[in-house]
Write an enzyme that holds these catalytic residues in place. Sequence first.
Site, PDB file in Angstrom:
ATOM      1  N   VAL A  99      40.682   0.884  -8.228  1.00 31.27           N
ATOM      2  CA  VAL A  99      39.658   1.280  -6.747  1.00 31.27           C
ATOM      3  C   VAL A  99      38.524   1.036  -7.072  1.00 31.27           C
ATOM      4  CG1 VAL A  99      41.787   2.866  -6.308  1.00 31.27           C
ATOM      5  CG2 VAL A  99      39.548   3.698  -7.460  1.00 31.27           C
ATOM      6  N   CYS A 148      35.610   8.960  -7.757  1.00 30.32           N
ATOM      7  CA  CYS A 148      34.941   7.791  -8.430  1.00 30.32           C
ATOM      8  C   CYS A 148      33.970   7.365  -7.536  1.00 30.32           C
ATOM      9  CB  CYS A 148      36.206   6.601  -8.158  1.00 30.32           C
ATOM     10  SG  CYS A 148      35.700   4.953  -8.391  1.00 30.32           S
TER      11      CYS A 148
END
Lengths: 244, 244
Positions: free
Chosen positions: B72, B32
């Site tokens: 997140v 990510c």
Amino acid sequence: MQVVGNGRHLTVGSTAPPLTKGKLRLYSMRFCPYAQRVHLVLDAKQIPYDVVFVNLSAKPEWLFDKHPLGKVPAIELEDGTVLYESLVLCEYLDSISANRPLSNPDPLQRAKDKLLIERFSQFIVLFYKMYQDINALNSDDVMKSLDEFETELAKRDTPYFSGTRPGMVDYMIWPWCERADMLTIIAGDRFSLSEKRFPKLLQWKKFMKEDEAVKGTYLDVSDYVKFFKSRQGGSGGDYDMLVS
Amino acid sequence: MQVVGNGRHLTVGSTAPPLTKGKLRLYSMRFCPYAQRVHLVLDAKQIPYDVVFVNLSAKPEWLFDKHPLGKVPAIELEDGTVLYESLVLCEYLDSISANRPLSNPDPLQRAKDKLLIERFSQFIVLFYKMYQDINALNSDDVMKSLDEFETELAKRDTPYFSGTRPGMVDYMIWPWCERADMLTIIAGDRFSLSEKRFPKLLQWKKFMKEDEAVKGTYLDVSDYVKFFKSRQGGSGGDYDMLVS
């Protein structure tokens, strides 16, 4: 108290007014909530500025020299530097003047406040559905988006989010709260906040209306509705409706 | 140098690991880019932390106790306070440790840097079209979105946006630059940056790869492509593909 006033909105074919020495310039639109954020911070901190209103339906050509996307709010400094993005502007203004700091000095509390401002964008997104597709707007969603603000005020147990005076959170979310009753007028009573579910938030709203910076930019919801209606059906919008 | 490592991603049915005393916890996902921003800042400032990777296609139930939307990156402090939003986190982390300040101390430069980070979102939006509708992705748009970064580097005349060492702008835009060659591999050579148009930016990319914090999280573009492909066609994604 600085009062924003109701100057004429410059439009296509206009000339950018020369800068006023010793003052920063705010490019604004009288009914724009993002621009109002910046007015509130300038006023709360008593930073002298002049304002140039622009018609966003028929933008002056020179606006694109100031802002790459021709948006408001933007501020221009004495040396011609232009800054934009309401949150960036408000933080910048808070940091250049020690008068009445609006951000919490504690890093953790400041981060929490920023998250709260970020979370308010849920309400903003719903609010703009009023402009795009009012039938897609669900009152349950609106109420849910505000629940955590009620909870947060109760938890903080202060009249304002920032304590005994409005601070960054209060001013950053206020412009949409000032306009919130538009939803009731345009979309119906189910969008009205109940005293039972939102006692703290409704009290906060009353307190906010007593704040000098808020008073300086405040408009009655009927004005917002009138302006909103003037833009419907592809009309350009009656930007100068308050100019006397 | 802290190295992020390639731990297993916790998923549905897992238990939240107990906090490690004296350390903050980062909830992350190995591929990510938003989470990588936070790794970079933690590493650059040498703030000790432990990391918990989560599978975003089959999220652990407890993740929603940490982040209202189960996203997140998020960080959890020793007392259980959770913060999120990558830019809020990175600013917070920069403000709690005096070690190697990453934000410019000058309010005006800091505001300009924030605008630059904000402007980078144009590239991010285009980048994500690769996931949604690759045919809608235009290489001209991609190049144009990067032009001002080339210009800005030339204007600043420093190896990094922040000077002689990477700072906030560098780290905030880096994760997508590390992945940028995915576009070439997946969508074709017309997405490759030319030396002629982007000499400074390509040089910057080389310099960035030498930075210790970047080295600590760096993955080869082939890994990003492999992970990307593992998620196509409704598959869950091979989150643990790097776990040995």
